[in-house]
Design a protein around this motif. Structure first.
Motif: not given
Length: 102
Positions: A77-101
């Motif tokens: 998961a940490s390798a994925f998290t680093r890649a996702f942060k590189r792509w989007s600027g935020v962690s996958p969890g933060a990206w998911r949390a920012s989505l509208p309910l």
């Protein structure tokens, strides 16, 4: 068409350059030359496909980050998290949390 093949193959499996080139009945060097002529590379396309699939899984499922990482063939998961942060600027969890309910 190549992007679709890579997105479908972004899950665990053989997404190597040689395998994808064989799917298109090309030599891997020929595929590389054609991609370069279009201003891209196989690595860039693989990264884009993984990012697309990752966003879809984060948006449309409640899968844990570790499961998403495994489904995209990351070692952990940490390798994925680093890649996702590189792509989007935020962690996958933060990206998911920012989505509208939903």
């Amino acid at each position: 068409m190549l992007r679709q093949v890579l997105i479908l193959g972004a899950a665990p499996g053989d997404t190597s350059l040689a395998h994808v080139a064989r799917l298109f009945a090309l030599h891997r060097r020929t595929l590389n030359r054609r991609l370069k002529a279009h201003g891209t590379s196989f690595k860039i396309l693989i990264e884009e496909a993984r990012y697309d699939v990752a966003r879809q899984l984060l948006r449309d499922t409640s899968l844990p980050i570790a499961d998403i990482a495994a489904s995209l063939d990351y070692a952990d998961a940490s390798a994925f998290t680093r890649a996702f942060k590189r792509w989007s600027g935020v962690s996958p969890g933060a990206w998911r949390a920012s989505l509208p309910l939903r």
